[in-house]
Design a protein around this motif. Structure first.
Motif, mmCIF file in Angstrom:
data_model
loop_
_atom_site.group_PDB
_atom_site.id
_atom_site.type_symbol
_atom_site.label_atom_id
_atom_site.label_comp_id
_atom_site.label_asym_id
_atom_site.label_seq_id
_atom_site.Cartn_x
_atom_site.Cartn_y
_atom_site.Cartn_z
ATOM 1 N N GLY A 65 -12.762 -7.601 13.302
ATOM 2 C CA GLY A 65 -12.575 -8.225 14.592
ATOM 3 C C GLY A 65 -11.153 -8.068 15.105
ATOM 4 O O GLY A 65 -10.199 -7.912 14.339
ATOM 5 N N LYS A 66 -10.998 -8.134 16.425
ATOM 6 C CA LYS A 66 -9.687 -8.069 17.067
ATOM 7 C C LYS A 66 -9.329 -9.378 17.766
ATOM 8 O O LYS A 66 -8.162 -9.630 18.048
ATOM 9 N N GLU A 67 -10.357 -10.183 18.070
ATOM 10 C CA GLU A 67 -10.134 -11.456 18.757
ATOM 11 C C GLU A 67 -10.829 -12.575 17.981
ATOM 12 O O GLU A 67 -11.979 -12.433 17.579
ATOM 13 N N PHE A 68 -10.117 -13.654 17.786
ATOM 14 C CA PHE A 68 -10.661 -14.817 17.074
ATOM 15 C C PHE A 68 -10.809 -15.980 18.039
ATOM 16 O O PHE A 68 -9.927 -16.240 18.869
ATOM 17 N N GLU A 69 -11.940 -16.707 17.912
ATOM 18 C CA GLU A 69 -12.152 -17.870 18.759
ATOM 19 C C GLU A 69 -12.981 -18.911 18.004
ATOM 20 O O GLU A 69 -13.937 -18.567 17.296
ATOM 21 N N VAL A 70 -12.598 -20.168 18.172
ATOM 22 C CA VAL A 70 -13.402 -21.271 17.661
ATOM 23 C C VAL A 70 -14.415 -21.623 18.744
ATOM 24 O O VAL A 70 -14.052 -22.089 19.818
ATOM 25 N N ILE A 71 -15.703 -21.401 18.457
ATOM 26 C CA ILE A 71 -16.757 -21.630 19.456
ATOM 27 C C ILE A 71 -17.219 -23.078 19.439
ATOM 28 O O ILE A 71 -17.399 -23.716 20.477
ATOM 29 N N VAL A 72 -17.427 -23.640 18.247
ATOM 30 C CA VAL A 72 -17.863 -25.024 18.077
ATOM 31 C C VAL A 72 -16.995 -25.655 16.997
ATOM 32 O O VAL A 72 -16.757 -25.047 15.945
ATOM 33 N N ASN A 73 -16.532 -26.871 17.252
ATOM 34 C CA ASN A 73 -15.749 -27.592 16.247
ATOM 35 C C ASN A 73 -15.969 -29.085 16.453
ATOM 36 O O ASN A 73 -15.320 -29.724 17.284
ATOM 37 N N ASN A 74 -16.956 -29.627 15.733
ATOM 38 C CA ASN A 74 -17.215 -31.062 15.793
ATOM 39 C C ASN A 74 -17.586 -31.566 14.407
ATOM 40 O O ASN A 74 -17.547 -30.812 13.431
ATOM 41 N N VAL A 75 -17.952 -32.820 14.307
ATOM 42 C CA VAL A 75 -18.193 -33.410 12.983
ATOM 43 C C VAL A 75 -19.423 -32.833 12.303
ATOM 44 O O VAL A 75 -19.579 -32.973 11.082
ATOM 45 N N VAL A 78 -19.118 -26.221 12.607
ATOM 46 C CA VAL A 78 -18.052 -25.319 13.021
ATOM 47 C C VAL A 78 -18.657 -23.929 13.175
ATOM 48 O O VAL A 78 -19.383 -23.473 12.285
ATOM 49 N N GLU A 79 -18.404 -23.289 14.316
ATOM 50 C CA GLU A 79 -18.841 -21.906 14.519
ATOM 51 C C GLU A 79 -17.647 -21.082 14.972
ATOM 52 O O GLU A 79 -16.968 -21.430 15.956
ATOM 53 N N LEU A 80 -17.394 -19.998 14.258
ATOM 54 C CA LEU A 80 -16.252 -19.134 14.521
ATOM 55 C C LEU A 80 -16.727 -17.776 15.003
ATOM 56 O O LEU A 80 -17.760 -17.273 14.567
ATOM 57 N N SER A 81 -15.956 -17.164 15.881
ATOM 58 C CA SER A 81 -16.266 -15.845 16.432
ATOM 59 C C SER A 81 -15.125 -14.879 16.133
ATOM 60 O O SER A 81 -13.943 -15.218 16.297
ATOM 61 N N ARG A 101 -20.314 -13.881 13.971
ATOM 62 C CA ARG A 101 -20.250 -15.338 13.969
ATOM 63 C C ARG A 101 -20.450 -15.885 12.557
ATOM 64 O O ARG A 101 -21.262 -15.351 11.780
ATOM 65 N N PHE A 102 -19.743 -16.986 12.255
ATOM 66 C CA PHE A 102 -19.910 -17.710 10.997
ATOM 67 C C PHE A 102 -20.069 -19.186 11.325
ATOM 68 O O PHE A 102 -19.314 -19.738 12.142
ATOM 69 N N ILE A 103 -21.052 -19.839 10.688
ATOM 70 C CA ILE A 103 -21.369 -21.237 10.959
ATOM 71 C C ILE A 103 -21.375 -22.013 9.646
ATOM 72 O O ILE A 103 -22.006 -21.596 8.664
ATOM 73 N N VAL A 104 -20.677 -23.148 9.641
ATOM 74 C CA VAL A 104 -20.739 -24.094 8.525
ATOM 75 C C VAL A 104 -21.218 -25.429 9.088
ATOM 76 O O VAL A 104 -20.657 -25.932 10.070
#
Length: 616
Positions: A65-75, A78-81, A101-104
């Motif tokens: 990847g060249k660009e990182f973004e936090v898509i979702v961040n709540n209790v 978390v979803e990262l792009s 995408r990665f989701i925890v």
């Protein structure tokens, strides 16, 4: 730089902005992944591609990847792009926009990953040959691999495949281990293709660490984003320890399954999500408990599909999907004038096309189910779009495709009622060999040579042993196979693969098999020979009736790039040939049909699914 997601159960560490997995902490283990040489040796997405018409070697792209973004961040989530946007100045990169995408999730002992691939309408064409997600696990921890209830074992170490500890075999993936670190593996063959599985059987596989008892599992809850339908074979886990999520490949199929994109062809597809699940056990019976738990978890993931938590709008949620249901019957007048239920038929939706075209369809989505014993089926959770409805029925030949395309709308429920597959039939069955199930599993599989054994396959899946193509010469040292209808038994007398004959070191010649049968009477008219192939590789099948030489009554011409014989499969792509033969070629009394496989490469060969002769 790196980013870490910690939900109190696992810690997932990724490089930023590349999006490679460089750490995975769980159950007191600092890193379940192998992190010794470089960060590319852990967990990553990659693809193999080439330019249109290129004869050069395939280009491997690690999809950094060249660009990182936090898509979702709540209790709860978390979803990262990790995005990469194609730049025309970078000839070493495939012309694709890719968003990994990665989701925890809260309370989950694992993580999800998916990716959105896009080829825009003003971009150059290219060929996508493979894309996957790969994990290289900590080899000091993970030695026990599990693919199914009976495909489980302690695996060799990667060092056991080195030249000092092994002997090279017919192709690079296969070695015979001679000086293993663990003496239990001495003398065995190791080849990653011995652990392949059909898509429909490959919902979960992974590895177990004995101390502390820990499981690393790859769960694929849906096949909708995989290529070539439910019977496509692909890699799973193998020595490394390595675990793979295969999304696109031409394994067991050939180049026809590559994704060829023309100049200006728009395309977008979501691969995944897949779920990396981690489990643990305090009990000494850890392997049993971990495997029992993973089956339960896998079933839960399948029931939860399509997931409701991925943030990308490109992943369609359940409320904007639809369903198709109906009942499939089979018409085969030789078995009776009444249509019979298509019991346990494979029924699926794929890109509209000709009967059987789904086998080579790789750009779109496919949705498959198995009918029940009455032929009733329902295909749920289908993405909105236009599809063809396809089917095939075990124990009957032929492919079914519905006359009309199926349009799925959000929330739509289509009820087709009763539909009928007219199985190919021109006349009464005079004789048949095998069972039409699109595999060669019912035929005779010989024992491997003692030096080429994998102990896992002494009882089950014996076709997965190495070197079985070379056993033909041992079994038939002087003359080729002869099958006598009424006397021979296909389970014993028909070899699972029609291969070449070894006549020297590295030298092979074509072979001709014979089917002998009697006709009490020859009826004027046309006879029909049905030849269903379960696989073909670099082969040409020629058929002659009552003459061994001269022009054949039928030839397939050169077909097949399945490579299933070398790669220990029991099938590849399915073919059905219908050969019309004049009664003039038959004799009253003894008849012989000659099946000649004309190519002479070591791995040239055919697997038959089913052969049937019909009278006029």
């Amino acid at each position: 730089m790196k980013v870490m997601v910690d939900n109190g159960i696992i810690k997932l560490i990724l490089s930023k902005p590349e999006g490679r997995i460089i750490g995975l902490e769980y159950n007191g283990i600092d890193n379940l992944l192998e992190f010794i040489k470089s960060s590319t040796n852990t967990g990553y997405w990659d693809l193999n591609w080439n330019t249109l018409g290129s004869k050069k070697d395939v280009i491997v792209d690690l999809i950094n990847g060249k660009e990182f973004e936090v898509i979702v961040n709540n209790v709860n989530q978390v979803e990262l792009s990790f995005r990469t946007t194609w730049n025309p100045s970078l000839n070493s990169k495939a012309p694709l926009n890719i968003d990994k995408r990665f989701i925890v999730l809260r309370g989950s002992s694992g993580f999800y990953s998916y990716a959105i691939f896009e080829h825009q309408s003003d971009w150059p064409g290219f060929v996508l040959q493979e894309t996957r997600m790969a994990f290289k696990l900590n080899q000091d921890k993970f030695r026990y691999m599990a693919i199914s209830d009976y495909r489980q074992r302690d695996m060799p170490l990667p060092e056991d495949r080195n030249r000092a500890r092994s002997m090279a075999l017919a192709y690079p993936e296969a070695v015979r281990i001679t000086k293993p670190i663990d003496s239990k593996c001495k003398g065995e063959v190791d080849d990653k293709y011995q652990y392949s599985a059909d898509n429909e059987d490959s919902k979960v596989h992974g590895w177990i660490c004995p101390n502390p008892p820990t499981g690393f599992w790859l769960i694929t809850p849906s096949n909708e984003f995989r290529t070539s339908g439910p019977t496509k074979q692909d890699l799973t886990s193998h020595v490394g320890p390595t675990t793979l999520a295969m999304f696109v490949s031409n394994h067991y199929a050939g180049e026809g399954l590559n994704l060829n994109f023309g100049n200006g062809e728009y395309w977008k597809k979501v691969f995944g999500p897949v779920f990396v699940y981690l489990n643990s056990s305090p009990n000494n019976f850890f392997s049993f408990l971990l495997c029992f738990n993973i089956k339960f978890q896998m079933e839960n993931e399948v029931k939860s599909w399509p997931y409701n938590f991925p943030a990308s709008a490109d992943f369609q949620k359940a409320q904007i999907r639809g369903s198709v249901s109906g009942r499939l019957m089979v018409q085969d007048w030789f078995r009776g004038m009444i249509n019979v239920a298509a019991s346990y038929a494979y029924v699926g939706l794929a890109k509209p096309g000709l009967p059987g075209s789904w086998q080579k369809e790789s750009k779109g989505y496919q949705f498959w189910t198995r009918a029940d014993g009455n032929g009733s089926f329902i295909i749920n959770n289908v993405r909105s779009g236009v599809y063809g409805l396809f089917a095939w029925v075990p124990r009957f030949i032929g492919d079914f495709v519905h006359d009309n395309n199926i349009t799925i709308t959000p929330g739509g429920k289509i009820e087709l009622g009763t539909i009928v597959h007219k199985a190919p039939r021109a006349g009464p069955t005079l004789w048949e060999i095998g069972v039409p199930d699109r595999t060669a599993s019912e035929f005779f599989v010989p024992d491997p040579k003692p030096d080429y054994v994998n102990k896992l396959y002494l009882k089950h899946d014996r076709f997965r042993q190495y070197g079985l193509w070379d056993r033909y010469t041992d079994l038939y040292p002087n003359e080729d196979l002869v099958y006598k209808v009424g006397l021979s038994v296909y389970k014993r007398d028909w070899l699972f693969a029609h291969v070449t004959r070894r006549i020297g070191v590295g030298l092979y010649i074509p072979t001709t098999w014979k089917i002998q049968f009697n006709l009490n009477n020859v009826i004027d008219g046309l006879y029909t020979l049905r030849i269903a192939l379960a696989s073909a590789h670099n082969s040409e099948l020629q058929v002659r009736v009552n003459m061994e030489g001269g022009n054949p009554q039928f030839t397939t011409n050169k077909i097949g790039k399945d490579n299933a014989i070398a790669r220990h499969g029991i099938h590849g792509l399915h073919h059905l040939f219908n050969v019309t033969i004049s009664s003039n070629f038959f004799n009253q009394g003894l008849n012989t049909i000659y099946f000649t496989q004309t190519e002479s490469d070591v791995f040239s060969g055919i697997m038959y699914d089913y052969i049937r002769l019909e009278g006029p």
